[in-house]
Design a protein around this motif. Structure first.
Motif, PDB file in Angstrom:
ATOM      1  N   HIS A 127     -54.021  59.285  31.917  1.00 19.39           N
ATOM      2  CA  HIS A 127     -53.391  59.208  30.596  1.00 19.39           C
ATOM      3  C   HIS A 127     -52.377  58.056  30.510  1.00 19.39           C
ATOM      4  O   HIS A 127     -51.527  58.044  29.617  1.00 19.39           O
ATOM      5  N   GLY A 128     -52.442  57.115  31.440  1.00 21.98           N
ATOM      6  CA  GLY A 128     -51.497  56.002  31.440  1.00 21.98           C
ATOM      7  C   GLY A 128     -50.069  56.411  31.763  1.00 21.98           C
ATOM      8  O   GLY A 128     -49.128  55.671  31.457  1.00 21.98           O
ATOM      9  N   ARG A 129     -49.872  57.554  32.430  1.00 22.53           N
ATOM     10  CA  ARG A 129     -48.529  58.095  32.665  1.00 22.53           C
ATOM     11  C   ARG A 129     -47.819  57.448  33.855  1.00 22.53           C
ATOM     12  O   ARG A 129     -46.639  57.670  34.054  1.00 22.53           O
ATOM     13  N   GLN A 130     -48.538  56.740  34.697  1.00 23.01           N
ATOM     14  CA  GLN A 130     -47.950  56.096  35.886  1.00 23.01           C
ATOM     15  C   GLN A 130     -47.108  57.102  36.695  1.00 23.01           C
ATOM     16  O   GLN A 130     -45.892  56.964  36.817  1.00 23.01           O
ATOM     17  N   PRO A 131     -47.768  58.094  37.296  1.00 21.27           N
ATOM     18  CA  PRO A 131     -47.045  59.180  37.976  1.00 21.27           C
ATOM     19  C   PRO A 131     -46.588  58.802  39.388  1.00 21.27           C
ATOM     20  O   PRO A 131     -46.896  59.488  40.360  1.00 21.27           O
ATOM     21  N   TRP A 132     -45.863  57.716  39.504  1.00 27.19           N
ATOM     22  CA  TRP A 132     -45.344  57.269  40.792  1.00 27.19           C
ATOM     23  C   TRP A 132     -44.019  56.558  40.586  1.00 27.19           C
ATOM     24  O   TRP A 132     -43.757  55.989  39.531  1.00 27.19           O
ATOM     25  N   ARG A 133     -43.191  56.664  41.604  1.00 28.87           N
ATOM     26  CA  ARG A 133     -41.905  55.962  41.635  1.00 28.87           C
ATOM     27  C   ARG A 133     -41.732  55.403  43.049  1.00 28.87           C
ATOM     28  O   ARG A 133     -42.345  55.896  44.003  1.00 28.87           O
ATOM     29  N   PHE A 134     -40.876  54.405  43.197  1.00 26.64           N
ATOM     30  CA  PHE A 134     -40.741  53.725  44.480  1.00 26.64           C
ATOM     31  C   PHE A 134     -39.273  53.586  44.870  1.00 26.64           C
ATOM     32  O   PHE A 134     -38.405  53.361  44.010  1.00 26.64           O
ATOM     33  N   ALA A 135     -39.004  53.733  46.153  1.00 22.22           N
ATOM     34  CA  ALA A 135     -37.685  53.441  46.707  1.00 22.22           C
ATOM     35  C   ALA A 135     -37.847  52.243  47.636  1.00 22.22           C
ATOM     36  O   ALA A 135     -38.717  52.255  48.519  1.00 22.22           O
ATOM     37  N   VAL A 136     -37.038  51.219  47.427  1.00 19.24           N
ATOM     38  CA  VAL A 136     -37.134  49.976  48.203  1.00 19.24           C
ATOM     39  C   VAL A 136     -35.945  49.904  49.150  1.00 19.24           C
ATOM     40  O   VAL A 136     -34.789  49.977  48.725  1.00 19.24           O
TER      41      VAL A 136
END
Length: 369
Positions: free
Chosen positions: A209-218
Motif C-alpha cells: 500500500h506504499g506505506r514504507q513499513p521500515w525505519r532505520f537507525a544509523v
C-alpha cells in the motif's frame, strides 16, 4: 581559423549518454599519452566556452595525483584532446565526439574546482563516497569540436536519444553480480552523503500500500556501536549455548561478531514498522499483511546494498538483531514500535572477500510454462 568552443544539442546529449572518454595529452617532447577517464561537462561558462572536468580520484595509482603522467603533461603543455566514442554492433548507432581543449589543473579552492566537483559527483555516484575536496581536478576548456555519426543526430528522438532509452537499466546486471558481503573494513570514515545516498535508495523500494513499513537507525560513533554489541552479547551467548556448543567456540564466535559491529565504520539498523499497516479482523490476513511488510523491508535493504556498491562502498548483512530485538532496541533507545531485523555494516573493504557460489538459473526455476 578559430575553432568551435560550444557543443550542439545532439553533441551535448551524446556526451551525457556516454560514461567514459579517452584523454590524450603529450609531454614536453611531444610524446603522446592516452588514458580512459570519467568526466562531467558544463555546456557553456561565463565566457561562452564549454568545459569538461576530470577527477583525479581515489582509485589505486602507483604515484600521487600530481605526479601522474597526464598531470605532468598538462603542466608542460596545455594542449589536450578528449575522445568520446560509442561502438555498437548496429553500425547505424556508431558515433564519436572529438574535443580539442586547453587543459589546466584546477586546484582546491579555485573557481574551476568549485564548478567541476558538483557535476562530477552528480554524474558518478561513486565520487560521493570519495574525499575529492582536497584533490585537484583537470579542467578542459573547449577550443574545437568534431562529431561523427550518432553524435551529430540533431533531430529530437534521433539515434542518441534512442540509444539512451534502449540503455535503461543496462548497468544493473554487473551491479547485481558485483555486490558482495564484506566482513573486514578499512579504518576509514564513510561520508554522510554516501549514507544518505543509501537511505535515499531504500525509500524507493516497493512496499504494501506504499506505506514504507521500515525505519532505520544509523550509527557512526563508537559509543552506540559498543552499547549495541554489548547488549546483544548475552542473548547470543544463550542462543549458542542452547545448541550445545563448547564455551570456547561460543567465546570465539561472540568475539568475531562484536568486532564486526565495533570496527565497521558505519552501521545501519533496519527495523520493521507495523503501525501504519492495514488492520484485519482475521489473523490469516493480518499475518499476510505483516509478511508483506517483511518482504518489503528486504527489498529496501537490497536497494541500500546495491546503492552502496554502486558508489564504491561495501556492506554486509547481519541477522543478529532478529534474535535479540529487545536488547537492540533498548541499547539504542528506540521506540517500542520499531522491530530490529537486520544490521548492515558499511565501509570500504579491507581485502577481497571470499564469495560463495551461486546456483544457476536452471536450478532456481521450479516451473516455466
Amino acid at each position: 581559423m578559430p575553432g568551435r568552443t560550444t557543443l550542439g544539442a545532439a553533441e551535448a546529449a551524446f556526451a551525457a549518454e556516454c560514461r567514459v572518454g579517452r584523454l590524450a595529452t603529450a609531454d614536453a617532447a611531444g610524446r603522446p599519452r592516452a588514458v580512459p577517464v570519467c568526466y562531467a561537462f558544463d555546456a557553456g561558462g561565463a565566457d561562452g566556452a564549454a568545459r569538461f572536468y576530470i577527477a583525479l580520484d581515489e582509485k589505486p595509482k602507483a604515484v600521487a595525483a600530481r605526479a601522474l603522467g597526464r598531470v605532468r603533461d598538462i603542466l608542460a603543455r596545455p594542449e589536450a584532446a578528449l575522445l568520446i566514442d560509442r561502438y555498437d554492433d548496429d553500425w547505424s548507432r556508431l558515433g564519436y565526439l572529438l574535443i580539442h581543449a586547453r587543459a589546466e589543473l584546477a586546484e582546491p579552492g579555485s573557481a574551476a574546482h568549485a564548478a567541476g566537483l558538483p557535476p562530477l559527483r552528480a554524474r558518478y555516484p561513486q565520487y560521493r563516497a570519495m574525499a575529492l575536496e582536497d584533490a585537484p581536478l583537470i579542467a578542459l576548456t573547449v577550443t574545437d569540436v568534431s562529431a561523427w555519426g550518432a553524435a551529430r543526430a540533431e533531430e529530437p528522438g534521433g539515434a542518441a536519444s534512442e540509444w539512451l532509452r534502449a540503455g535503461r537499466g543496462a548497468d544493473f546486471p554487473p551491479l547485481a553480480r558485483g555486490r558482495r558481503s564484506v566482513r573486514a573494513f578499512q579504518r576509514r570514515e564513510v561520508p554522510q552523503a554516501a549514507l544518505e545516498e543509501m537511505l535515499e535508495a531504500a525509500r524507493w523500494a516497493p512496499s504494501p500500500h506504499g506505506r514504507q513499513p521500515w525505519r532505520f537507525a544509523v550509527l557512526t560513533r563508537p559509543e552506540p556501536k559498543e552499547r549495541l554489541a554489548a547488549a546483544m552479547g548475552d542473548d547470543w551467548r544463550a542462543i549458542l549455548a542452547q545448541d550445545g556448543q563448547p564455551d570456547a567456540t561460543i567465546d570465539l564466535r561472540l568475539a568475531k561478531s562484536r568486532a564486526r559491529i565495533r570496527e565497521a565504520p558505519a552501521l545501519i539498523l533496519a527495523c520493521l514498522y507495523l503501525d501504519g499497516l492495514d488492520r484485519y479482523p482475521d489473523p490469516e490476513r493480518q499475518r499476510a499483511e505483516e509478511i508483506m511488510a517483511i518482504q518489503s523491508l528486504g527489498a529496501a535493504v537490497q536497494n541500500m546494498l546495491l546503492a552502496a556498491y554502486a558508489i564504491g562502498l561495501d556492506t554486509g548483512w547481519m541477522c543478529a538483531p532478529l534474535f535479540s530485538p529487545d536488547a537492540a532496541r533498548a541499547a539504542l533507545g528506540l521506540d517500542a514500535s520499531l522491530i530490529p531485523h537486520a544490521l548492515i555494516p558499511v565501509g570500504y573493504a579491507a581485502r577481497e572477500p571470499q564469495r560463495r557460489p551461486h546456483r544457476p538459473v536452471s536450478e532456481l526455476v521450479a516451473r516455466w510454462d
